[in-house]
Design a protein around this motif. Structure first.
Motif, PDB file in Angstrom:
ATOM      1  N   GLY A 118       0.778  -1.244   0.081  1.00  0.00           N
ATOM      2  CA  GLY A 118       0.074  -0.025   0.061  1.00  0.00           C
ATOM      3  C   GLY A 118       0.793   1.312  -0.040  1.00  0.00           C
ATOM      4  N   ASP A 119       2.157   1.235  -0.200  1.00  0.00           N
ATOM      5  CA  ASP A 119       2.883   2.362  -0.187  1.00  0.00           C
ATOM      6  C   ASP A 119       2.611   2.958  -1.413  1.00  0.00           C
ATOM      7  N   LEU A 120       2.393   4.363  -1.425  1.00  0.00           N
ATOM      8  CA  LEU A 120       2.198   5.340  -2.814  1.00  0.00           C
ATOM      9  C   LEU A 120       3.281   6.243  -2.660  1.00  0.00           C
ATOM     10  N   PRO A 121       3.309   6.989  -3.720  1.00  0.00           N
ATOM     11  CA  PRO A 121       4.387   8.327  -3.667  1.00  0.00           C
ATOM     12  C   PRO A 121       3.555   9.391  -2.995  1.00  0.00           C
ATOM     13  N   ASN A 122       4.340  10.261  -2.498  1.00  0.00           N
ATOM     14  CA  ASN A 122       3.923  11.511  -1.619  1.00  0.00           C
ATOM     15  C   ASN A 122       2.787  12.296  -2.469  1.00  0.00           C
ATOM     16  N   LEU A 123       1.928  12.761  -1.838  1.00  0.00           N
ATOM     17  CA  LEU A 123       0.676  13.460  -2.432  1.00  0.00           C
ATOM     18  C   LEU A 123       1.188  15.082  -2.018  1.00  0.00           C
ATOM     19  N   LEU A 124       1.126  15.913  -3.317  1.00  0.00           N
ATOM     20  CA  LEU A 124       1.611  17.544  -3.173  1.00  0.00           C
ATOM     21  C   LEU A 124       0.528  18.258  -3.072  1.00  0.00           C
ATOM     22  N   VAL A 125       0.486  18.931  -1.904  1.00  0.00           N
ATOM     23  CA  VAL A 125      -0.763  20.017  -2.057  1.00  0.00           C
ATOM     24  C   VAL A 125      -0.257  21.492  -1.949  1.00  0.00           C
ATOM     25  N   GLY A 126      -0.797  22.044  -3.008  1.00  0.00           N
ATOM     26  CA  GLY A 126      -0.571  23.233  -3.497  1.00  0.00           C
ATOM     27  C   GLY A 126      -0.805  24.431  -2.345  1.00  0.00           C
ATOM     28  N   THR A 130      -5.386  22.468  -2.439  1.00  0.00           N
ATOM     29  CA  THR A 130      -5.889  21.514  -3.388  1.00  0.00           C
ATOM     30  C   THR A 130      -4.645  20.607  -3.708  1.00  0.00           C
ATOM     31  N   GLY A 131      -5.017  19.331  -4.149  1.00  0.00           N
ATOM     32  CA  GLY A 131      -4.054  18.472  -5.002  1.00  0.00           C
ATOM     33  C   GLY A 131      -4.475  17.511  -5.568  1.00  0.00           C
ATOM     34  N   THR A 132      -4.019  17.100  -6.600  1.00  0.00           N
ATOM     35  CA  THR A 132      -4.579  15.862  -7.303  1.00  0.00           C
ATOM     36  C   THR A 132      -3.245  14.931  -7.969  1.00  0.00           C
ATOM     37  N   ALA A 133      -3.605  13.658  -7.935  1.00  0.00           N
ATOM     38  CA  ALA A 133      -2.371  12.686  -8.396  1.00  0.00           C
ATOM     39  C   ALA A 133      -3.218  11.755  -8.900  1.00  0.00           C
ATOM     40  N   SER A 134      -2.437  10.949  -9.837  1.00  0.00           N
ATOM     41  CA  SER A 134      -2.769   9.595 -10.313  1.00  0.00           C
ATOM     42  C   SER A 134      -1.438   8.856 -10.391  1.00  0.00           C
ATOM     43  N   VAL A 135      -1.528   7.394 -10.099  1.00  0.00           N
ATOM     44  CA  VAL A 135      -0.425   6.535 -10.033  1.00  0.00           C
ATOM     45  C   VAL A 135      -1.024   5.162 -10.364  1.00  0.00           C
ATOM     46  N   VAL A 136      -0.141   4.375 -10.970  1.00  0.00           N
ATOM     47  CA  VAL A 136      -0.468   3.148 -11.336  1.00  0.00           C
ATOM     48  C   VAL A 136       0.449   2.212 -10.572  1.00  0.00           C
ATOM     49  N   THR A 137       0.092   1.085 -10.049  1.00  0.00           N
ATOM     50  CA  THR A 137       0.815   0.226  -9.011  1.00  0.00           C
ATOM     51  C   THR A 137       0.595  -1.212  -9.533  1.00  0.00           C
ATOM     52  N   ASP A 138       1.736  -1.979  -9.338  1.00  0.00           N
ATOM     53  CA  ASP A 138       1.457  -3.696  -9.653  1.00  0.00           C
ATOM     54  C   ASP A 138       1.636  -4.205  -8.284  1.00  0.00           C
ATOM     55  N   ARG A 139       1.598  -3.336  -7.272  1.00  0.00           N
ATOM     56  CA  ARG A 139       1.582  -4.206  -5.825  1.00  0.00           C
ATOM     57  C   ARG A 139       0.460  -4.638  -5.213  1.00  0.00           C
ATOM     58  N   PHE A 140      -0.649  -4.390  -5.919  1.00  0.00           N
ATOM     59  CA  PHE A 140      -2.196  -5.070  -5.536  1.00  0.00           C
ATOM     60  C   PHE A 140      -2.838  -4.724  -6.703  1.00  0.00           C
ATOM     61  N   ARG A 141      -3.871  -5.771  -6.573  1.00  0.00           N
ATOM     62  CA  ARG A 141      -5.104  -5.577  -7.605  1.00  0.00           C
ATOM     63  C   ARG A 141      -6.213  -5.193  -6.498  1.00  0.00           C
TER      64      ARG A 141
END
Length: 200
Positions: A118-126, A130-141
């Protein structure tokens, strides 16, 4: 006439093959039962500060999309946690951090941070919160998030260092390298927002 009929048959067969291929690969398909998967993210006061969407991205990967508002400026640790319970009154006895009910980081094995599932990249808030992010991971389905106790998405107060501590630094015991807290959660601090991952 025969040519048109043959062309129509080829088009139908082609569409069928494309549909079958997409289904076989799971390309951007919803979760297994077809219901959208996501979370409403709330702060410790119960106010909605964001939303999360999780979808199959094909080839055993999952796509996570998040949007937040009214959060402190800067980078924030961002993880899937192991239990689908977001109770701000349940605090960590050691640190007093809320949302202790969500447990630790979601993991399908026995990994150290930042190799938890469940570890994901940091979320940047302006500066506007507000902040938005999108990431693709193969660590879980997607389906693996719905085990017996569910799962939650968590936003932390500080940035996650992803256990990246050079040996020139010392831990509390005076030893080189990362200490237990870094290996556990990347020094990302208290939990400031949480959302139970559900099928809507």
């Amino acid at each position: 006439m025969v040519g048109k009929a043959r062309l129509a048959l080829l088009v139908v067969l082609g569409v069928g093959v494309v549909a079958l291929s997409a289904a076989a690969l799971g390309e951007m398909m919803p979760a297994r039962d077809g219901a959208p998967v996501g979370a409403v993210i709330k702060n410790t006061k119960g106010q909605t500060v964001g939303s999360l969407q999780v979808e199959n991205a094909g080839n055993g990967k999952s796509k996570i999309t998040v949007g937040v508002k009214n959060l402190p400026t800067g980078y924030h640790g961002f993880h899937v946690h192991t239990k689908g319970v977001c109770d701000p009154q349940a605090t960590d006895p050691a640190t007093g951090s809320p949302f202790f009910s969500a447990g630790g980081h979601f993991d399908l094995g026995s990994h150290l941070h930042d190799h938890h599932s469940g570890d994901l990249p940091n979320l940047l808030v302006g500066a506007d919160g507000t902040g938005t992010a999108s990431v693709v991971t193969d660590r879980f389905r997607v389906e693996q998030l719905f085990d017996s106790d569910g799962s939650a998405i968590m936003i932390h107060a500080m940035a996650d260092n992803h256990a990246n501590i050079p040996d020139r630094y010392r831990n509390a015991e005076g030893e080189e390298g990362p200490d237990a807290e870094t290996l556990n959660a990347g020094d990302s601090g208290g939990r400031i927002a949480c959302g139970v991952i559900t099928r809507s």
